[in-house]
Motif scaffolding. Structure first.
Motif, PDB file in Angstrom:
ATOM      1  N   ALA A   5       0.682  -1.189   0.001  1.00  0.00           N
ATOM      2  CA  ALA A   5       0.144   0.066   0.036  1.00  0.00           C
ATOM      3  C   ALA A   5       0.892   1.178  -0.067  1.00  0.00           C
ATOM      4  N   PRO A   6       0.541   2.292  -0.679  1.00  0.00           N
ATOM      5  CA  PRO A   6       1.257   3.431  -0.823  1.00  0.00           C
ATOM      6  C   PRO A   6       1.317   4.171   0.520  1.00  0.00           C
ATOM      7  N   ARG A   7       2.296   4.870   0.826  1.00  0.00           N
ATOM      8  CA  ARG A   7       2.417   5.188   2.297  1.00  0.00           C
ATOM      9  C   ARG A   7       2.084   7.033   2.004  1.00  0.00           C
ATOM     10  N   SER A   8       2.166   7.513   0.828  1.00  0.00           N
ATOM     11  CA  SER A   8       1.888   9.008   0.826  1.00  0.00           C
ATOM     12  C   SER A   8       1.077   9.098  -0.520  1.00  0.00           C
ATOM     13  N   GLU A   9       0.783  10.237  -0.949  1.00  0.00           N
ATOM     14  CA  GLU A   9       0.005  10.969  -2.040  1.00  0.00           C
ATOM     15  C   GLU A   9       1.043  10.341  -3.200  1.00  0.00           C
ATOM     16  N   ALA A  10       2.382  11.000  -3.102  1.00  0.00           N
ATOM     17  CA  ALA A  10       3.527  10.619  -3.908  1.00  0.00           C
ATOM     18  C   ALA A  10       3.649   9.368  -4.479  1.00  0.00           C
ATOM     19  N   GLU A  11       3.592   8.585  -3.372  1.00  0.00           N
ATOM     20  CA  GLU A  11       3.854   6.954  -3.894  1.00  0.00           C
ATOM     21  C   GLU A  11       2.489   6.600  -4.560  1.00  0.00           C
ATOM     22  N   ALA A  12       1.485   6.910  -4.298  1.00  0.00           N
ATOM     23  CA  ALA A  12       0.257   6.628  -5.084  1.00  0.00           C
ATOM     24  C   ALA A  12       0.091   7.113  -6.206  1.00  0.00           C
ATOM     25  N   ALA A  13       0.815   8.393  -6.564  1.00  0.00           N
ATOM     26  CA  ALA A  13       0.820   8.819  -7.787  1.00  0.00           C
ATOM     27  C   ALA A  13       1.879   7.934  -8.787  1.00  0.00           C
ATOM     28  N   LEU A  14       2.961   7.951  -7.996  1.00  0.00           N
ATOM     29  CA  LEU A  14       4.012   6.979  -8.918  1.00  0.00           C
ATOM     30  C   LEU A  14       3.564   5.564  -9.200  1.00  0.00           C
ATOM     31  N   GLU A  15       2.782   5.106  -8.356  1.00  0.00           N
ATOM     32  CA  GLU A  15       2.164   3.610  -8.416  1.00  0.00           C
ATOM     33  C   GLU A  15       0.978   3.699  -9.815  1.00  0.00           C
ATOM     34  N   LYS A  16       0.306   4.856  -9.738  1.00  0.00           N
ATOM     35  CA  LYS A  16      -0.644   5.167 -10.782  1.00  0.00           C
ATOM     36  C   LYS A  16       0.059   5.209 -12.282  1.00  0.00           C
ATOM     37  N   LEU A  17       1.164   5.912 -12.148  1.00  0.00           N
ATOM     38  CA  LEU A  17       1.928   6.279 -13.492  1.00  0.00           C
ATOM     39  C   LEU A  17       2.667   5.053 -14.040  1.00  0.00           C
ATOM     40  N   ARG A  18       3.106   4.104 -12.916  1.00  0.00           N
ATOM     41  CA  ARG A  18       3.623   2.753 -13.310  1.00  0.00           C
ATOM     42  C   ARG A  18       2.785   1.812 -13.936  1.00  0.00           C
ATOM     43  N   ARG A  19       1.443   1.851 -13.311  1.00  0.00           N
ATOM     44  CA  ARG A  19       0.316   1.142 -14.017  1.00  0.00           C
ATOM     45  C   ARG A  19      -0.102   1.328 -15.400  1.00  0.00           C
ATOM     46  N   HIS A  20      -0.290   2.773 -15.523  1.00  0.00           N
ATOM     47  CA  HIS A  20      -0.452   3.305 -16.780  1.00  0.00           C
ATOM     48  C   HIS A  20       0.737   2.907 -17.756  1.00  0.00           C
ATOM     49  N   VAL A  21       1.903   3.092 -17.450  1.00  0.00           N
ATOM     50  CA  VAL A  21       3.181   2.724 -18.471  1.00  0.00           C
ATOM     51  C   VAL A  21       3.012   1.265 -18.627  1.00  0.00           C
ATOM     52  N   GLU A  22       2.992   0.385 -17.663  1.00  0.00           N
ATOM     53  CA  GLU A  22       2.892  -0.811 -17.988  1.00  0.00           C
ATOM     54  C   GLU A  22       1.540  -1.415 -18.771  1.00  0.00           C
ATOM     55  N   ALA A  23       0.390  -0.953 -18.675  1.00  0.00           N
ATOM     56  CA  ALA A  23      -0.694  -1.116 -19.579  1.00  0.00           C
ATOM     57  C   ALA A  23      -0.669  -0.368 -20.887  1.00  0.00           C
ATOM     58  N   ASN A  24       0.233   0.334 -21.256  1.00  0.00           N
ATOM     59  CA  ASN A  24       0.147   1.193 -22.486  1.00  0.00           C
ATOM     60  C   ASN A  24       1.352   1.080 -23.270  1.00  0.00           C
ATOM     61  N   SER A  25       2.129   0.301 -22.819  1.00  0.00           N
ATOM     62  CA  SER A  25       3.640   0.308 -23.518  1.00  0.00           C
ATOM     63  C   SER A  25       4.027  -1.284 -23.547  1.00  0.00           C
ATOM     64  N   ASP A  26       4.969  -1.671 -24.386  1.00  0.00           N
ATOM     65  CA  ASP A  26       5.639  -2.838 -24.353  1.00  0.00           C
ATOM     66  C   ASP A  26       7.101  -2.645 -23.602  1.00  0.00           C
ATOM     67  N   TYR A  27       7.369  -3.584 -22.526  1.00  0.00           N
ATOM     68  CA  TYR A  27       8.575  -3.956 -21.840  1.00  0.00           C
ATOM     69  C   TYR A  27       9.532  -4.512 -22.679  1.00  0.00           C
ATOM     70  N   VAL A  28      10.713  -3.725 -23.165  1.00  0.00           N
ATOM     71  CA  VAL A  28      11.608  -4.268 -24.087  1.00  0.00           C
ATOM     72  C   VAL A  28      12.994  -4.572 -23.500  1.00  0.00           C
ATOM     73  N   GLY A  29      13.139  -4.354 -21.928  1.00  0.00           N
ATOM     74  CA  GLY A  29      14.091  -4.827 -21.333  1.00  0.00           C
ATOM     75  C   GLY A  29      15.224  -3.777 -21.697  1.00  0.00           C
ATOM     76  N   LEU A  30      16.491  -4.722 -21.635  1.00  0.00           N
ATOM     77  CA  LEU A  30      17.871  -4.057 -21.750  1.00  0.00           C
ATOM     78  C   LEU A  30      18.105  -3.718 -23.599  1.00  0.00           C
ATOM     79  N   SER A  31      16.711  -4.066 -24.157  1.00  0.00           N
ATOM     80  CA  SER A  31      17.033  -3.656 -25.785  1.00  0.00           C
ATOM     81  C   SER A  31      16.386  -2.254 -25.921  1.00  0.00           C
ATOM     82  N   PHE A  32      16.100  -1.522 -24.806  1.00  0.00           N
ATOM     83  CA  PHE A  32      15.573  -0.233 -24.897  1.00  0.00           C
ATOM     84  C   PHE A  32      16.107   0.642 -26.013  1.00  0.00           C
ATOM     85  N   ALA A  33      17.348   1.025 -25.828  1.00  0.00           N
ATOM     86  CA  ALA A  33      18.247   1.929 -26.638  1.00  0.00           C
ATOM     87  C   ALA A  33      18.147   1.514 -28.080  1.00  0.00           C
TER      88      ALA A  33
END
Length: 138
Positions: free
Chosen positions: A63-91
């Motif tokens: 569970a997030p301990r602050s509003e900042a942690e909650a916002a970061l977790e929301k951002l993380r979920r958005h990124v993970e749901a809307n983009s492909d993870y390419v690992g170390l091949s990112f560059a």
């Protein structure tokens, strides 16, 4: 794991988990530590008292301990749901899309600092994420 209380040069307090005191020292020496509030890389350990778990108080580790942690977790979920993870091949993937050798899509992954710097210098539109990607199990 060790939880360190930290403070940036602007006076913001935050904390982080490290495998060992050596891991904290190496992360700081590599410039991998930044203030969770303002992004300052001038970070020191703050005065802290050890905490011994009694078994009566079991804090939630998810569970997030602050509003900042909650916002970061929301951002993380958005990124993970809307983009492909390419690992170390990112560059390589980002450069291939920028040069038209690969279809454009939203991606996230990991890059060494020198790779990220070169992408930016070459005009490839990339931005750092304020969290480490979760590695996908194969």
């Amino acid at each position: 794991m060790i939880r360190y209380a930290m403070r940036c040069d602007k006076g913001h307090d935050f904390d982080g988990w490290f495998r060992s005191s050596d891991a904290w020292d190496k992360a700081r020496a590599a410039g991998a530590l930044a203030c969770a509030h303002c992004g300052s890389a001038k970070v020191e350990k703050a005065l802290m008292a050890p905490r011994v778990a009694t078994g009566d108080d079991k804090p939630s580790l998810t569970a997030p301990r602050s509003e900042a942690e909650a916002a970061l977790e929301k951002l993380r979920r958005h990124v993970e749901a809307n983009s492909d993870y390419v690992g170390l091949s990112f560059a390589d993937e980002a450069r291939a899309m920028h040069e038209g050798r690969s279809p454009t899509r939203s991606i996230h992954g990991e890059a060494r600092p020198d790779e990220a710097r070169k992408l930016i210098e070459d005009g490839v539109p990339v931005a750092p994420l304020p969290f480490l990607p979760r590695r996908k199990a194969n």
